[in-house]
Enzyme design. Structure first.
Site, PDB file in Angstrom:
ATOM      1  N   HIS A  18      -5.296   0.840  35.938  1.00 28.78           N
ATOM      2  CA  HIS A  18      -6.297  -0.116  36.143  1.00 28.78           C
ATOM      3  C   HIS A  18      -7.494   0.391  36.462  1.00 28.78           C
ATOM      4  O   HIS A  18      -8.803   0.347  36.016  1.00 28.78           O
ATOM      5  CB  HIS A  18      -5.933  -1.392  37.174  1.00 28.78           C
ATOM      6  CG  HIS A  18      -4.695  -2.152  36.459  1.00 28.78           C
ATOM      7  ND1 HIS A  18      -3.926  -2.312  37.296  1.00 28.78           N
ATOM      8  CD2 HIS A  18      -4.458  -2.693  35.331  1.00 28.78           C
ATOM      9  CE1 HIS A  18      -2.938  -3.183  36.686  1.00 28.78           C
ATOM     10  NE2 HIS A  18      -3.329  -3.307  35.505  1.00 28.78           N
ATOM     11  N   LYS A  42       3.452 -16.575  36.822  1.00 29.42           N
ATOM     12  CA  LYS A  42       4.052 -15.235  36.702  1.00 29.42           C
ATOM     13  C   LYS A  42       4.866 -14.922  38.040  1.00 29.42           C
ATOM     14  O   LYS A  42       5.511 -13.968  38.237  1.00 29.42           O
ATOM     15  CB  LYS A  42       3.001 -14.215  36.355  1.00 29.42           C
ATOM     16  CG  LYS A  42       2.729 -14.153  35.005  1.00 29.42           C
ATOM     17  CD  LYS A  42       1.823 -12.786  34.935  1.00 29.42           C
ATOM     18  CE  LYS A  42       1.651 -12.277  33.497  1.00 29.42           C
ATOM     19  NZ  LYS A  42       0.919 -11.065  33.272  1.00 29.42           N
ATOM     20  N   ARG A  91      -2.173   0.073  26.394  1.00 25.85           N
ATOM     21  CA  ARG A  91      -1.713   1.160  26.596  1.00 25.85           C
ATOM     22  C   ARG A  91      -0.852   1.792  25.524  1.00 25.85           C
ATOM     23  O   ARG A  91      -0.654   3.103  25.192  1.00 25.85           O
ATOM     24  CB  ARG A  91      -0.763   0.924  27.894  1.00 25.85           C
ATOM     25  CG  ARG A  91      -1.273   0.808  29.244  1.00 25.85           C
ATOM     26  CD  ARG A  91      -0.060   0.238  30.018  1.00 25.85           C
ATOM     27  NE  ARG A  91       0.566  -0.639  29.518  1.00 25.85           N
ATOM     28  CZ  ARG A  91       0.925  -1.822  30.317  1.00 25.85           C
ATOM     29  NH1 ARG A  91       0.706  -2.058  31.595  1.00 25.85           N
ATOM     30  NH2 ARG A  91       1.720  -2.812  29.861  1.00 25.85           N
ATOM     31  N   SER A 129       1.854  -2.710  36.250  1.00 32.06           N
ATOM     32  CA  SER A 129       2.266  -3.059  37.802  1.00 32.06           C
ATOM     33  C   SER A 129       3.715  -3.603  37.679  1.00 32.06           C
ATOM     34  O   SER A 129       4.343  -3.411  38.868  1.00 32.06           O
ATOM     35  CB  SER A 129       1.363  -4.579  37.962  1.00 32.06           C
ATOM     36  OG  SER A 129       0.144  -4.134  37.866  1.00 32.06           O
TER      37      SER A 129
END
Length: 159
Positions: A18, A42, A91, A129
């Site tokens: 990030h 989440k 990514r 993450s």
């Protein structure tokens, strides 16, 4: 003309991947807002305030970067804060389909807000993450994936 962008996400926690994207965006845009979504669905490991504080600490050395928490639609945050660009990271090819769909929906909701994609440095294209949290929860070393302050906070939370 000043071009301001936002980089939205949950950032639970912010990783070096990030950070890489934010640092590169800070060269491309006059102002970059790292917009941390509350996203309670989440069930984040860190509270919104904790995620904002970790991101602020990790990015403190970049002059044209701000960090802010938000709740609600990303395009509403963009409009409310005069941010004409939403920046998203890709990514891998697997990210593209979801990100493409999200960009098209955002364009439908706000034609005045454009989406751009950046890819991370190849050293970070596998870092997420969720993987960092999982490695930490199993006692693994995460120091090469997050800043020292995030590493310390994660290790405390995981142990």
């Amino acid at each position: 003309m000043t071009v301001a962008a936002m980089y939205p996400g949950t950032f639970d926690p912010i990783t070096l991947g990030h950070e890489d994207l934010v640092r590169r965006a800070s060269v491309l845009f006059d102002r970059v807002v790292v917009a941390i979504a509350a996203n309670p669905s989440k069930e984040p490991m860190f509270s919104l305030d904790e995620r904002v504080d970790l991101a602020k600490s990790s990015l403190a050395d970049i002059k044209n970067v701000e960090v802010s928490g938000y709740d609600g639609l990303t395009v509403d945050f963009a409009r409310d804060n005069r941010l004409g660009v939403i920046m998203r990271g890709l990514r891998a090819v697997s990210d593209f389909e979801y990100e493409f769909q999200l960009a098209n929906m955002n364009r439908h909701l706000a034609v005045d807000v454009e989406t751009v994609f950046l890819t991370p440095n190849e050293n970070y294209n596998f870092v997420s993450s969720s993987l960092v949290r999982e490695i930490c929860s199993m006692g693994g070393n995460i120091s090469e994936f997050v800043s020292p302050i995030v590493n310390e906070a994660l290790v405390k939370r995981c142990r």
